[in-house]
Design a protein around this motif. Structure first.
Motif, mmCIF file in Angstrom:
data_model
loop_
_atom_site.group_PDB
_atom_site.id
_atom_site.type_symbol
_atom_site.label_atom_id
_atom_site.label_comp_id
_atom_site.label_asym_id
_atom_site.label_seq_id
_atom_site.Cartn_x
_atom_site.Cartn_y
_atom_site.Cartn_z
ATOM 1 N N THR A 251 28.238 54.080 93.719
ATOM 2 C CA THR A 251 27.556 54.932 94.715
ATOM 3 C C THR A 251 26.468 55.779 94.050
ATOM 4 N N VAL A 252 26.705 56.217 92.823
ATOM 5 C CA VAL A 252 25.696 57.028 92.133
ATOM 6 C C VAL A 252 24.488 56.156 91.771
ATOM 7 N N ALA B 34 22.600 55.707 94.851
ATOM 8 C CA ALA B 34 21.849 56.927 95.189
ATOM 9 C C ALA B 34 20.584 57.021 94.338
ATOM 10 N N ALA B 35 20.689 56.658 93.068
ATOM 11 C CA ALA B 35 19.517 56.660 92.181
ATOM 12 C C ALA B 35 18.464 55.680 92.691
ATOM 13 N N LEU C 49 29.455 55.252 85.522
ATOM 14 C CA LEU C 49 29.078 55.934 86.765
ATOM 15 C C LEU C 49 29.541 55.080 87.941
#
Lengths: 300, 161
Positions: A283-284, A287-288, A280
């Protein structure tokens, strides 16, 4: 705060609760995605170790917040009766005490197991040359220990590293296997040394939280796998896999946890465990972390 | 972004489950609510706090007909707080156990009530006393004479019925 006069107890409970909720979300998500071992997994585990310490400190979550605004008031669960005057709250206290005792025992027993090496045993010159040639180990102190099993350990501070090997490691590992093991131990240094100790510090700050113990164990396994991959770059995976197999066969059968970790590492080297450092984007993961940072304070 | 949609759905699912737990627990076990809980009457306050609060038999009409709010707390110490506000206000809090409520440094005891303390802060009279093993705290802008009548008339709610 709520059900106890102790703010410290309340904070510890909040950290544990946030840890539990965050872990439930992240592990369900990771399972759904089939997230492999690698950098993404390490990042998420790091978020799980660090974030609850911060979200539990968010101010303004007193009685009024609990009564009117909280998404979940865990005080309702802690009031549930168990038997007589015993409530769920008391079991939480007991859990904290047991977890602290387990943490203390783990740390104490690892200190007692440390093998400083025998200063009278000679260190082969070839070994000195190989160690000095590896990054960060220019001033590494080497010691050999009497022991038939294959065991190699490294520790110390960045400016004063040490390396201990058993006679069994020197006698039973062939040159390629020994080189692979040295490269694995060396891979724990550099930037990775700082990350490992940061994770350890986060774990110590949560000595009462059983979930933090488990998450730290998962992080440690991921770091070991990462170091295995780095060691395998120079010589291929087979020498290290053979060395790990030697260690596995010498490990007490009752130590099922250690044997399970070794099996996973051997499987990873042999390509039977999926590895992906970029499963992943960063950035993901960020975000999490942000989602959890916003949501967790509403759980009190 | 890859994976974000599934994260939102999964996080939403877990949060929904937590909310159901939050709502379901007191529905099955009302004693799980430790408070503060706003209640409509003193009967509900008694049930929640586990004791019958003292109320003043003497209550001037200037305080209004009914209390503006009644709040009950179960933990860490059972407590009932009642607030009247009309032309004047009266704050009455009663707690079972715990430390003595804050008292004025230069407070003086009420007549015939050793161990009590009363002091004035601006227009507000403060009183702290112990009655039937419970702490009672009063704040009001009524005159001192009426404050003393209120204290003298404190009676357990059940006896007022």
């Amino acid at each position: 705060m709520w059900a106890s006069d102790s703010t410290l107890f309340s904070y510890c409970w909040q950290v544990t609760l946030h840890s539990l909720v965050a872990a439930a979300v992240v592990f369900t998500w990771a399972s759904h995605l089939g997230l492999p071992s690698g950098r993404t997994r390490r990042r998420l585990l790091g978020v799980l170790l660090a974030l609850p310490l911060a979200t539990a400190l968010v101010p303004g979550r007193g009685d009024a917040f609990r009564g009117r605004l909280a998404w979940l008031d865990s005080g309702r669960l802690l009031e549930l009766p168990i038997r007589g005057e015993l409530r769920a709250l008391h079991l939480v206290g007991l859990l904290f005490a047991v977890t602290i005792a387990v943490t203390a025992w783990q740390e104490l027993s690892s200190v007692l197991r440390k093998r400083p090496g025998n200063p009278n045993l000679p260190v082969p010159e070839e070994l000195r040359r190989r160690v000095a040639g590896l990054p960060h180990w220019g001033s590494c102190r080497i010691a050999v220990d009497l022991g038939d099993e294959v065991a190699v350990a490294t520790g110390g501070l960045p400016h004063r590293p040490w390396l201990t090997l058993t006679r069994g490691a020197l006698d039973r590992l062939d040159p390629a296997e020994l080189e692979a093991v040295l490269r694995h131990e060396n891979a724990h240094w550099g930037r990775r040394w700082w990350w490992s100790h940061a994770f350890f510090g986060l774990r110590l700050l949560q000595s009462y939280n059983p979930l933090a113990l488990w998450i730290f164990r998962e992080v440690t396994i991921e770091i070991e796998i990462a170091c295995d991959r780095e060691a395998a770059k120079a010589l291929g995976p087979r020498p290290l896999a053979r060395a790990l197999l030697e260690v596995y066969e010498g490990t007490d059968r009752k130590d099922s946890a250690a044997r399970a970790v070794l099996r996973k590492r051997i499987d990873a080297l042999r390509g039977r465990v999926r590895l992906d450092d970029e499963a992943l984007p960063a950035t993901v993961v960020a975000a999490a972390a942000l989602l959890l940072l916003v949501a967790l304070p509403w759980i009190v | 972004m890859k994976g974000l949609a599934s994260l939102l759905v999964i996080a939403g699912g877990w949060l929904l489950l937590l909310r159901l737990v939050h709502l379901a627990v007191p529905a099955f076990y009302p004693a799980a609510l430790t408070g503060p809980v706003s209640v409509d009457d003193f009967e509900a306050a008694s049930r929640h706090a586990g004791f019958s609060p003292h109320l003043p038999y003497y209550r001037p009409q200037r305080l209004g007909e009914r209390p503006v709010h009644i709040t009950a707390v179960r933990r860490p110490y059972p407590r009932v707080v009642t607030f009247w506000r009309g032309e004047r206000f009266l704050y009455l809090a009663e707690q079972e156990g715990g430390a003595v409520p804050a008292r004025g440094v230069r407070g003086s005891p009420l007549a015939d009530r050793p161990g009590s303390r009363t002091w004035r802060q601006g227009e507000t009279h403060h009183v702290v006393l112990e009655l039937d093993d419970r702490w009672i705290e009063i704040r009001t802008d009524l005159p001192r004479v009426e404050v003393e009548r209120i204290v003298d008339s404190l009676t357990p709610y059940r006896e007022l019925l």
